[in-house]
Structures are given as structure tokens and as C-alpha cells.
Enzyme design. Structure first.
Site, PDB file in Angstrom:
ATOM      1  N   ARG A 136     -41.599 -58.716 -59.639  1.00  0.00           N
ATOM      2  CA  ARG A 136     -40.560 -59.094 -58.678  1.00  0.00           C
ATOM      3  C   ARG A 136     -39.196 -58.885 -59.326  1.00  0.00           C
ATOM      4  NH1 ARG A 136     -39.288 -65.108 -56.196  1.00  0.00           N
ATOM      5  NH2 ARG A 136     -38.012 -65.240 -58.067  1.00  0.00           N
ATOM      6  N   TYR A 195     -30.314 -67.298 -56.558  1.00  0.00           N
ATOM      7  CA  TYR A 195     -31.738 -67.654 -56.572  1.00  0.00           C
ATOM      8  C   TYR A 195     -32.549 -66.658 -57.418  1.00  0.00           C
ATOM      9  CZ  TYR A 195     -36.596 -67.601 -55.508  1.00  0.00           C
ATOM     10  OH  TYR A 195     -37.951 -67.573 -55.683  1.00  0.00           O
ATOM     11  N   ASP A 198     -37.586 -61.093 -53.169  1.00  0.00           N
ATOM     12  CA  ASP A 198     -37.555 -62.295 -52.326  1.00  0.00           C
ATOM     13  C   ASP A 198     -36.134 -62.488 -51.797  1.00  0.00           C
ATOM     14  OD1 ASP A 198     -37.873 -64.755 -51.155  1.00  0.00           O
ATOM     15  OD2 ASP A 198     -38.772 -65.734 -52.910  1.00  0.00           O
ATOM     16  N   HIS A 246     -35.424 -64.900 -49.810  1.00  0.00           N
ATOM     17  CA  HIS A 246     -35.353 -66.363 -49.781  1.00  0.00           C
ATOM     18  C   HIS A 246     -34.673 -66.920 -48.527  1.00  0.00           C
ATOM     19  CE1 HIS A 246     -35.646 -70.284 -51.937  1.00  0.00           C
ATOM     20  NE2 HIS A 246     -36.652 -69.645 -52.501  1.00  0.00           N
ATOM     21  N   GLU A 272     -39.855 -60.259 -49.177  1.00  0.00           N
ATOM     22  CA  GLU A 272     -40.346 -61.606 -48.841  1.00  0.00           C
ATOM     23  C   GLU A 272     -39.282 -62.449 -48.140  1.00  0.00           C
ATOM     24  OE1 GLU A 272     -41.552 -63.650 -52.403  1.00  0.00           O
ATOM     25  OE2 GLU A 272     -41.453 -65.595 -51.412  1.00  0.00           O
ATOM     26  N   GLU A 288     -44.476 -69.105 -47.452  1.00  0.00           N
ATOM     27  CA  GLU A 288     -44.601 -70.118 -48.512  1.00  0.00           C
ATOM     28  C   GLU A 288     -44.242 -71.510 -48.007  1.00  0.00           C
ATOM     29  OE1 GLU A 288     -41.917 -68.360 -51.461  1.00  0.00           O
ATOM     30  OE2 GLU A 288     -40.496 -69.979 -51.113  1.00  0.00           O
ATOM     31  N   ARG A 336     -48.114 -65.835 -47.534  1.00  0.00           N
ATOM     32  CA  ARG A 336     -47.598 -66.455 -48.755  1.00  0.00           C
ATOM     33  C   ARG A 336     -48.078 -67.883 -48.988  1.00  0.00           C
ATOM     34  NH1 ARG A 336     -45.988 -65.333 -52.899  1.00  0.00           N
ATOM     35  NH2 ARG A 336     -43.898 -66.186 -53.065  1.00  0.00           N
ATOM     36  N   GLU A 345     -48.710 -64.448 -56.941  1.00  0.00           N
ATOM     37  CA  GLU A 345     -47.492 -64.703 -57.716  1.00  0.00           C
ATOM     38  C   GLU A 345     -47.852 -65.512 -58.963  1.00  0.00           C
ATOM     39  OE1 GLU A 345     -44.610 -67.071 -55.638  1.00  0.00           O
ATOM     40  OE2 GLU A 345     -42.992 -66.535 -57.021  1.00  0.00           O
ATOM     41  N   TRP A 378     -30.906 -71.964 -48.382  1.00  0.00           N
ATOM     42  CA  TRP A 378     -31.028 -71.665 -49.806  1.00  0.00           C
ATOM     43  C   TRP A 378     -32.253 -70.809 -50.076  1.00  0.00           C
ATOM     44  CZ3 TRP A 378     -34.648 -72.884 -53.677  1.00  0.00           C
ATOM     45  CH2 TRP A 378     -34.255 -72.441 -54.967  1.00  0.00           C
TER      46      TRP A 378
HETATM   47  O1  KDG Z   1     -39.766 -75.067 -54.663  1.00  0.00           O
HETATM   48  C1  KDG Z   1     -39.198 -73.897 -54.169  1.00  0.00           C
HETATM   49  C2  KDG Z   1     -39.814 -72.717 -54.854  1.00  0.00           C
HETATM   50  O2  KDG Z   1     -41.188 -72.819 -54.803  1.00  0.00           O
HETATM   51  C3  KDG Z   1     -39.388 -71.411 -54.232  1.00  0.00           C
HETATM   52  O3  KDG Z   1     -37.993 -71.314 -54.275  1.00  0.00           O
HETATM   53  C4  KDG Z   1     -39.996 -70.257 -55.013  1.00  0.00           C
HETATM   54  O4  KDG Z   1     -39.462 -68.716 -53.266  1.00  0.00           O
HETATM   55  C5  KDG Z   1     -40.102 -68.983 -54.241  1.00  0.00           C
HETATM   56  C6  KDG Z   1     -41.064 -67.984 -54.735  1.00  0.00           C
HETATM   57  O5  KDG Z   1     -41.234 -66.981 -54.055  1.00  0.00           O
HETATM   58  O6  KDG Z   1     -41.649 -68.205 -55.783  1.00  0.00           O
HETATM   59 MG    MG Z   2     -40.344 -67.054 -52.187  1.00  0.00          MG
END
Ligand code: KDG
Ligand code: MG
Length: 416
Positions: free
Chosen positions: A150, A162, A223, A225, A249, A275, A296, A352, A416
Site C-alpha cells: 500500500r 493519514y 487508501d 480513507h 480503497e 472496513e 474490507r 492487510e 478523517w
Molecule cells: O481505527 C482506524 C483504522 O483501523 C483505519 O484508519 C485503518 O483505514 C485503515 C486501513 O485501511 O488500515
Molecule cells: Mg482503510
């Protein structure tokens, strides 16, 4: 016949580098099972859900009755779904599978159909504030044996981004939040600044440079995010097409999954999401309309092995694969559960892998192993993870929060 009644249920909270919530069930004959119930930044809500509402219901039940217990806790909640409920149910379910496999004297994956592959292809997290730092990080991951990586980078004009281990805000006592501790120990979240236009201008050039340096073969992931509007997400997918990503992602916030129709219309870059999803219902239209390519959800946040297996089976009929979330806030118990599922299911995609800290591993003593780019669950009966109470107690809980984002432009809140 052994006595498989659940005789004790303990909710364990520890903080070996970061906070974890673990459920430990024990049968009358002393067979123990572990389940992960960690919800990063809201840990104590799950502790209360388990201690106050589920533990009293579990005592005396037959540990073998996994499906019935799942249905009892899910349908019995009435206000069901949601991250707290589903993490609590996941912990119970995982602990029961651990017990069942130990009683069978087999590693858990054998009960899920046996192995379908040698191991689970894992992706690691390379990151850097700039390109030279990013390249060093990619090289170091390749040296460690990763075969999929990644890519996250700093964005010009933003201090902390991030997924970038060397972001100034990421530093915690010499380590980095993005190595082991995405949340920061404090009474309130740290605030980061965000600028979507700067991000969109920068990222395609980063992938162009990474491909030029490392060639066409290495699977690359990214990602976003949850930060983009639908049309921005569509544009990013399109701009990244020449660099052949394994996946892009969380391009948009997870609540409104229908917007992925717009994104899909515009790009063939593979999409991963989920996720922060909790149930199969979150995926229904995404699967049926084939709007995504990878699922995810981790075992920990989607109701356990029973529920995630069902999600993967449903995904498989649409040629959609697993891509299980594996940050450090999914504990070694949650990761072990994902690996047992991952080696067994027909539609495994990728896992991951963000290594836990050495202190975390001293508490959980995981039996899984990483070698040649693959993660394997190991051959110990059950999940293959044991919990060391003495080490855990030396690391008491302390409040920690994930960061929040404000727009650099005007300080308004952003995802975020
Ligand atoms: O607790 C938040 C994390 O698990 C997240 O920010 C991690 O997005 C994430 C990832 O893809 O690992
Ligand atoms: Mg993620």
C-alpha cells in the site's frame, strides 16, 4: 462426553502499545476461547455491552451451539447492527469457534473446510512524507518479503496525512502512530488539516513515480480513507488507471454506498470498501450491482467468523473477493481469525498486514507467521493465540482517540 457449558466469560482490557478488548470464554471442562472486540477510540462501549448485557446471557449455554448463539444475540438485540453490537457478537462468535476447534484438536481452518491455498497474500504499508522517503519504505517492505504494498504519501501543504508514518502528528514517544498506534493517547483527538484538491493533484504523480521506479508487476494499493465526493472519487479512479492499482480503497464515506454507481461508471480501477461496515446488509446492493471488487470487513467488526463467512460466500457468486482489514487496532486474535478464514475460502483476495508491536505480541502470543509474502495461521488447535494475563495487566487501559480532520480552507469538519 466433555462438559461444554460456558462456565466463565471475562472481558479483558489491555493496552500494550494500544488499547485492546478481548473476550475469554471458558467451558466447564476448562477449554478456553478468545474473541477480539476492539473498536478503536470507543473501546469501553464494547466492554460495557459485553459485561453488562452479553456475559449474563452466555453463562450456562452450550459452547458448541455457535449458530444458535449468534442468532440469539443478533435477533435478540432488537436494536441490532452497528459497530458496538457487532463487535460484541463477533467476540463471542470467535471465542466459540476457538473452543470448538480446540475440542476437535484442529486448527480452526480445518473446520471451515480445510486449506484452499498455501497462505494468505499480505500487503504491507509503505509510506513517506516525500518520494525518496516513500521509495525507501517500499524497498524496506520488499526486503521484508512483501509481494503487495500500500502506498500513502505526504501531500504538499499539509502537515500530517493519514497513513504516513513520519507525519509530525504521528510521533508518539519515538514510535509512529501509523506503525503501531493509529490512535493518540489523550483526552481528545488530535486535529489534522485536509485539502482534497491538493490531494487529487498530487497522488497520480506519486503512482507514476512508483511505477517508474519499481516496475509494472508489484501490486500497489491506496487508501483514500473516505475523503472524496463521488465525482472526485470517479476522477481519481480514472487518473490512476495507467498505474494498474490492485485496489483503490474507501474512496467515499461509507454511509451512502449508492454513490459507488457513479464512481464505477467512470473507472475500471478496482474498488475496495467495508472496513467500517457491520453486516451483510451493508454490502447487498454493492454485490448485486457489482459495484466493488474487494470486501474490507474484518471478523472483529462484522459479527465474527459465522457472519463474515456468509458475507464472503455471498460475494463469491459475483466474483468479488476478500480483502480483510488488518490494521493494528484489529488485535492478533482478530487477525488470526481472518487468516483461518482466508486460507479456507474460495474467494480470498488479499489480507492487510500491519505488524503489531513486540509488546502486543507478548500479551497475545500469536501462532501465525509471515513468510515469502504470505501469512499463515499456523497448526495449533483453535485460533492459535494465547493471552498472557500477567503481561496484559502490566499495560492498563488509557484513553486514546483517532484524529479528526478539518478543511485547511476554512476549518470546517471533514471526514478523517
Ligand atoms: O481505527 C482506524 C483504522 O483501523 C483505519 O484508519 C485503518 O483505514 C485503515 C486501513 O485501511 O488500515
Ligand atoms: Mg482503510
Amino acid at each position: 462426553m466433555s462438559n461444554t457449558q460456558i462456565a466463565s466469560a471475562e472481558v479483558l482490557v489491555t493496552s500494550p502499545g494500544r488499547n485492546f478488548v478481548t473476550l475469554r470464554l471458558r467451558t466447564a471442562d476448562g477449554v478456553e476461547g478468545l474473541g477480539d472486540a476492539t473498536v478503536n477510540g470507543r473501546e469501553l462501549a464494547v466492554v460495557s455491552y459485553l459485561r453488562d448485557h452479553l456475559v449474563p446471557l452466555l453463562l450456562g449455554r452450550d459452547a458448541h451451539a455457535i449458530e444458535d448463539t449468534w442468532q440469539y444475540l443478533y435477533r435478540g438485540a432488537y436494536w441490532r447492527r452497528g459497530p458496538i453490537t457487532m463487535a460484541a457478537i463477533a467476540a463471542v462468535d470467535t471465542a466459540l469457534w476457538d473452543i470448538k476447534a480446540k475440542l476437535a484438536g484442529m486448527p480452526l481452518y480445518q473446520l471451515l473446510g480445510g486449506h484452499s491455498r498455501r497462505g494468505c497474500l499480505a500487503y504491507g504499508h509503505a509510506s513517506g512524507a516525500d518520494l525518496p522517503e516513500l521509495f525507501d519504505s517500499v524497498r524496506s517492505h520488499l526486503e521484508q518479503g512483501y509481494r503487495a504494498i500500500r502506498i500513502q504519501t505526504g501531500i504538499p501543504g499539509l502537515d500530517s496525512v493519514y497513513g504516513v508514518a513520519t507525519s509530525p502528528n504521528a510521533a508518539v514517544g519515538g514510535a509512529s502512530r501509523y506503525d503501531h498506534e493509529p490512535a493518540r493517547r489523550a483526552a481528545a483527538p488530535v486535529e489534522e488539516e485536509w485539502d482534497t484538491r491538493a490531494y487529487l493533484r498530487h497522488i497520480p504523480g506519486v503512482f507514476e513515480a512508483v511505477r517508474a521506479e519499481f516496475g509494472p508487476e508489484l501490486p500497489l494499493l491506496h487508501d483514500a480513507h473516505h475523503r472524496l465526493a463521488p465525482i472526485q472519487a470517479a476522477r481519481l479512479g480514472k487518473l490512476l488507471e495507467p498505474y494498474d492499482l490492485f485496489w483503490l480503497e474507501d474512496v467515499t464515506p461509507a454511509e451512502n454506498t449508492a454513490v459507488l454507481r457513479r464512481v464505477r461508471e467512470h473507472t475500471t480501477t478496482p474498488l475496495a470498501i467495508g472496513e467500517v461496515f457491520n453486516t451483510v446488509w451493508d454490502y447487498r446492493e454493492l454485490f448485486e450491482e457489482q459495484l466493488i471488487d474487494y470486501v474490507r470487513s474484518p471478523v472483529t467488526h462484522a459479527g465474527g467468523i459465522t457472519a463474515l463467512r456468509r458475507i464472503f460466500d455471498y460475494a463469491s457468486i459475483y466474483q468479488i473477493k476478500s480483502g480483510v482489514h488488518g490494521p493494528t487496532d484489529v488485535s492478533p486474535v482478530g487477525l488470526a481469525a481472518a487468516l483461518h478464514l482466508g486460507v479456507a475460502i474460495p474467494n480470498f483476495g488479499i489480507q492487510e498486514y500491519m505488524k503489531h508491536s513486540a509488546t502486543t505480541d507478548e500479551v497475545f502470543r500469536p501462532g501465525f507467521a509471515f513468510s515469502g509474502g504470505l501469512l499463515s495461521p499456523g497448526e495449533e488447535p483453535g485460533l492459535g493465540v494465547s493471552y498472557d494475563d500477567a503481561v496484559a495487566e502490566a499495560h492498563p487501559y488509557s484513553a486514546a482517540y483517532l484524529p479528526v480532520n478539518r478543511l485547511k480552507l476554512d476549518g470546517s469538519m471533514h471526514d478523517w
